[in-house]
Design a protein around this motif. Structure first.
Motif, mmCIF file in Angstrom:
data_model
loop_
_atom_site.group_PDB
_atom_site.id
_atom_site.type_symbol
_atom_site.label_atom_id
_atom_site.label_comp_id
_atom_site.label_asym_id
_atom_site.label_seq_id
_atom_site.Cartn_x
_atom_site.Cartn_y
_atom_site.Cartn_z
ATOM 1 N N PHE A 35 0.812 -1.214 0.000
ATOM 2 C CA PHE A 35 0.000 0.000 0.000
ATOM 3 C C PHE A 35 0.851 1.273 0.000
ATOM 4 N N PHE A 36 2.064 1.188 0.490
ATOM 5 C CA PHE A 36 3.000 2.292 0.317
ATOM 6 C C PHE A 36 3.283 2.471 -1.170
ATOM 7 N N ALA A 37 3.483 1.341 -1.865
ATOM 8 C CA ALA A 37 3.746 1.388 -3.301
ATOM 9 C C ALA A 37 2.563 1.950 -4.083
ATOM 10 N N ILE A 38 1.359 1.471 -3.782
ATOM 11 C CA ILE A 38 0.175 1.960 -4.493
ATOM 12 C C ILE A 38 -0.004 3.451 -4.267
ATOM 13 N N SER A 39 0.257 3.912 -3.040
ATOM 14 C CA SER A 39 0.142 5.341 -2.736
ATOM 15 C C SER A 39 1.129 6.167 -3.542
ATOM 16 N N VAL A 40 2.372 5.702 -3.572
ATOM 17 C CA VAL A 40 3.409 6.438 -4.297
ATOM 18 C C VAL A 40 3.143 6.403 -5.796
ATOM 19 N N TRP A 41 2.772 5.224 -6.315
ATOM 20 C CA TRP A 41 2.495 5.121 -7.749
ATOM 21 C C TRP A 41 1.336 6.035 -8.160
ATOM 22 N N SER A 42 0.222 5.968 -7.436
ATOM 23 C CA SER A 42 -0.956 6.744 -7.830
ATOM 24 C C SER A 42 -0.691 8.240 -7.696
ATOM 25 N N GLY A 98 -13.004 -12.191 -8.193
ATOM 26 C CA GLY A 98 -11.688 -11.567 -8.249
ATOM 27 C C GLY A 98 -11.746 -10.091 -7.885
ATOM 28 N N SER A 99 -12.770 -9.378 -8.378
ATOM 29 C CA SER A 99 -12.951 -7.962 -8.053
ATOM 30 C C SER A 99 -13.248 -7.784 -6.573
ATOM 31 N N THR A 100 -14.102 -8.637 -6.040
ATOM 32 C CA THR A 100 -14.452 -8.567 -4.622
ATOM 33 C C THR A 100 -13.231 -8.767 -3.742
ATOM 34 N N LEU A 101 -12.367 -9.711 -4.119
ATOM 35 C CA LEU A 101 -11.173 -9.979 -3.326
ATOM 36 C C LEU A 101 -10.187 -8.811 -3.391
ATOM 37 N N ILE A 102 -10.097 -8.165 -4.543
ATOM 38 C CA ILE A 102 -9.230 -6.987 -4.647
ATOM 39 C C ILE A 102 -9.716 -5.912 -3.672
ATOM 40 N N VAL A 103 -11.033 -5.695 -3.640
ATOM 41 C CA VAL A 103 -11.614 -4.718 -2.712
ATOM 42 C C VAL A 103 -11.406 -5.161 -1.272
ATOM 43 N N LEU A 104 -11.648 -6.442 -1.010
ATOM 44 C CA LEU A 104 -11.539 -6.979 0.344
ATOM 45 C C LEU A 104 -10.116 -6.888 0.890
ATOM 46 N N SER A 105 -9.137 -6.888 -0.004
ATOM 47 C CA SER A 105 -7.747 -6.802 0.456
ATOM 48 C C SER A 105 -7.485 -5.511 1.216
ATOM 49 N N ASN A 106 -8.263 -4.463 0.932
ATOM 50 C CA ASN A 106 -8.043 -3.193 1.606
ATOM 51 C C ASN A 106 -8.332 -3.284 3.111
ATOM 52 N N ILE A 155 -8.602 -6.039 4.903
ATOM 53 C CA ILE A 155 -7.746 -7.082 5.453
ATOM 54 C C ILE A 155 -6.345 -6.550 5.704
ATOM 55 N N SER A 156 -5.899 -5.627 4.856
ATOM 56 C CA SER A 156 -4.539 -5.097 4.990
ATOM 57 C C SER A 156 -4.319 -4.359 6.303
ATOM 58 N N PHE A 157 -5.392 -3.926 6.955
ATOM 59 C CA PHE A 157 -5.266 -3.216 8.222
ATOM 60 C C PHE A 157 -5.106 -4.167 9.409
ATOM 61 N N GLY A 158 -5.245 -5.464 9.197
ATOM 62 C CA GLY A 158 -5.230 -6.415 10.299
ATOM 63 C C GLY A 158 -3.989 -6.349 11.163
ATOM 64 N N THR A 178 -0.690 -9.337 -7.552
ATOM 65 C CA THR A 178 0.124 -10.320 -6.837
ATOM 66 C C THR A 178 0.256 -9.952 -5.365
ATOM 67 N N LEU A 179 0.513 -8.678 -5.089
ATOM 68 C CA LEU A 179 0.673 -8.236 -3.709
ATOM 69 C C LEU A 179 -0.615 -8.368 -2.913
ATOM 70 N N VAL A 180 -1.740 -7.940 -3.489
ATOM 71 C CA VAL A 180 -2.996 -8.006 -2.722
ATOM 72 C C VAL A 180 -3.434 -9.455 -2.531
#
Length: 541
Positions: free
Chosen positions: A126-133, A225-233, A235-238, A373-375
């Motif tokens: 998520f550091f990468a996604i933030s910097v990329w975007s 697949g779309s739901t899991l991409i969203v769900l990763s957000n 989950i990433s806070f765990g 891959t990361l998510v």
């Protein structure tokens, strides 16, 4: 809830935002816990209320779903993910430390490095996604306003500057991060609402995507697949909620903390829907951007001219919020994995490593492949770990011994959570095979398909595997690898083993279970620890 740690120091003044935080993952004393439940919710919400989250919200359109199918995927992912995440909010307040260290109670004081690894994986993603975007938004805006060439060196410069700014905030620590999030939540929410107004004339709610019919060929893999991409957000806070709830008073209601954690995720529907709506606009007006998974570039290309500068502000402010919440916790935790490093030194080290990986992922690999891959790894690795933690908290009825969690980073051995040479076999054994099996059953069309991904007709069942199996396996393994009664507190017996118990388990059951011995870390109150076998004694390594 009952813990062995109680602080008696008087209430101190709240620390200044520009003072560098000195706490590592040691227990936060009660008199320094000034954060409120609303502060916690605002940090969690601010960490996900960003353009980076909007990027994840664009994936249903990238995968070929219609707008309304994408709405269903976003809502499903956020709600399920928020419900799974919510119980992870209670550990920080109970134990005064982060969730990776709290996991010592269920994985062992050495085995808790699993949580540290998961925090690192999530932080990099998520550091990468933030910097990329944010970097892409800056370069795209410069291109439209001034005709600047979209060269790799300009992208690299933008990424480097933004990553450095995030790293600086993380070095200062929690209080400055809290200030950044207080500002970011208000600014980003306002700018996203203005953005929806800006793009609304171009938006068509009947957008059909690739024309996938519900239940038809290709629909379920794309939808799940779309739901899991969203769900990763969520989950990433765990692995990170404890970083912030450790500053909340320990008597705070668990239900309020869980409710705040869930509500913060529900509020992220704004950036998810912003990403989804604007992705349909980009797909209709500039489809090549969606084909190449360059959502941010497409957003800049189709944005009304008057919204370019507000959009750039949105990218920079929201990226700062998400990037800091991701990177701060990992630096914090790795200062305990490598005790020779202070929190600041560990944060700097992890930040530099992450920046290198950001450049490698952006310029050496496909951006969409890097993100998916990361998510995917976040979901299949973190969810089983969270499942063990949640089930363990239920079995222990919220009883923990915080000082015993600090053994590893203090360079000592022993204690109630030493188990077998620092590893809790039941917890580790429940995590490893379920994480690997969940990885094998992933099926994200065209991106990541595990070797068992087509076992159920192309339907991705990785979340079910990652969540349910550990919840079954961990309690069952406690009968084979029993935990000492001491970890269950004086009011609850441990599960009975059919294979016998060690002297150490018997000792801890009969001695440390006594109230007068609770919280003893150095063995000073326990005759067995002073003179007998190692048992629950903590000693210098």
């Amino acid at each position: 809830m009952n813990t062995a740690y109680e602080a008696a120091a008087p209430l101190a003044a709240a620390p200044a935002a520009m003072k560098i935080e000195t706490h590592g993952i040691d227990i936060i004393p009660d008199h320094e816990r000034h954060a409120t439940v609303f502060d916690f919710m605002r940090i969690e919400w601010g960490g996900a209320n960003s353009l980076a989250t909007a990027v994840l919200g664009s994936f249903p359109i990238i995968f070929g779903l219609s707008f309304w199918q994408g709405v269903a995927a976003c809502i499903t992912g956020v709600v399920i993910g928020g419900l799974i995440l919510a119980p992870m909010a209670i550990f920080g307040a109970m134990n005064g430390t982060n969730n990776a260290v709290s996991s010592s109670a269920h994985f062992g004081v050495v085995g808790r490095i699993v949580g540290s690894f998961l925090a690192l994986l999530t932080a990099i993603c998520f550091f990468a996604i933030s910097v990329w975007s944010s970097g892409d938004a800056l370069v795209g805006t410069l291109h439209r306003l001034f005709g600047a060439a979209e060269s790799e060196w300009l992208y690299g410069l933008a990424y480097g500057l933004f990553a450095g700014a995030i790293l600086l905030v993380c070095i200062y620590g929690f209080q400055l991060m809290l200030v950044v999030n207080r500002i970011a939540v208000v600014v980003v929410t306002g700018l996203m609402i203005i953005g929806l107004i800006a793009f609304w004339p171009q938006f068509d709610q009947s957008f059909a995507g690739a024309g996938l019919a519900v239940g038809g060929e290709g629909f379920w893999p794309a939808f799940i697949g779309s739901t899991l991409i969203v769900l990763s957000n969520p989950i990433s806070f765990g692995a990170f909620l404890g970083d912030w709830t450790r500053y909340v008073p320990r008597q705070t209601s668990k239900f309020r903390l869980m409710g705040a954690a869930f509500l913060a995720q529900v509020l992220t529907l704004l950036p998810f829907l912003f990403g989804l709506i604007t992705a349909t606009v980009v797909a209709a007006a500039a489809p090549d951007y969606i084909t190449n998974a360059n959502y941010t570039g497409g957003l800049i290309a189709v944005a009304p001219a008057w919204f370019l500068l507000p959009l750039l502000c949105l990218a920079l402010v929201s990226g700062m919020s998400t990037g800091t919440t991701s990177l701060y916790g990992t630096g914090l935790d790795f200062s305990s994995v490598f005790p020779a490093l202070s929190r600041v030194q560990a944060t700097l080290l992890i930040g530099i490593i992450s920046i290198v990986l950001i450049f490698v992922g952006r310029f050496s690999f496909s951006l969409i492949s890097s993100i998916t891959t990361l998510v995917t790894l976040i979901i299949v690795m973190t969810t089983p770990w969270m499942s063990v933690m949640i089930v363990g908290a239920f079995l222990r009825r919220g009883y923990y011994l915080p000082e015993h969690m600090q053994v590893f980073n203090q360079g000592k051995t022993g204690g109630a959570y030493w188990f077998r040479n620092g590893w809790n076999i039941a917890g580790i054994t429940a995590w490893i095979p379920t994480a690997l099996l969940a990885l094998a059953t992933v099926n994200i069309p065209g991106q990541f398909v595990g070797w068992l991904g087509n076992l159920f007709g192309g339907v991705d069942v990785s979340l079910i595997v990652a969540l349910v199996l550990p919840a079954i396996i961990y309690p069952a393994l406690l009968f084979v690898f029993p935990e000492p009664r001491a970890v269950y507190g004086p009011e609850r017996p441990a599960p009975r083993s059919r294979v016998g118990r060690s002297n150490r388990a018997d000792h801890l059951s009969d001695n440390h279970r006594r109230p007068e011995n609770e919280g003893v870390v150095d063995g000073s109150g326990c005759g067995y620890c002073r003179g007998g076998p190692s048992g629950g004694r903590v000693r210098a390594a």
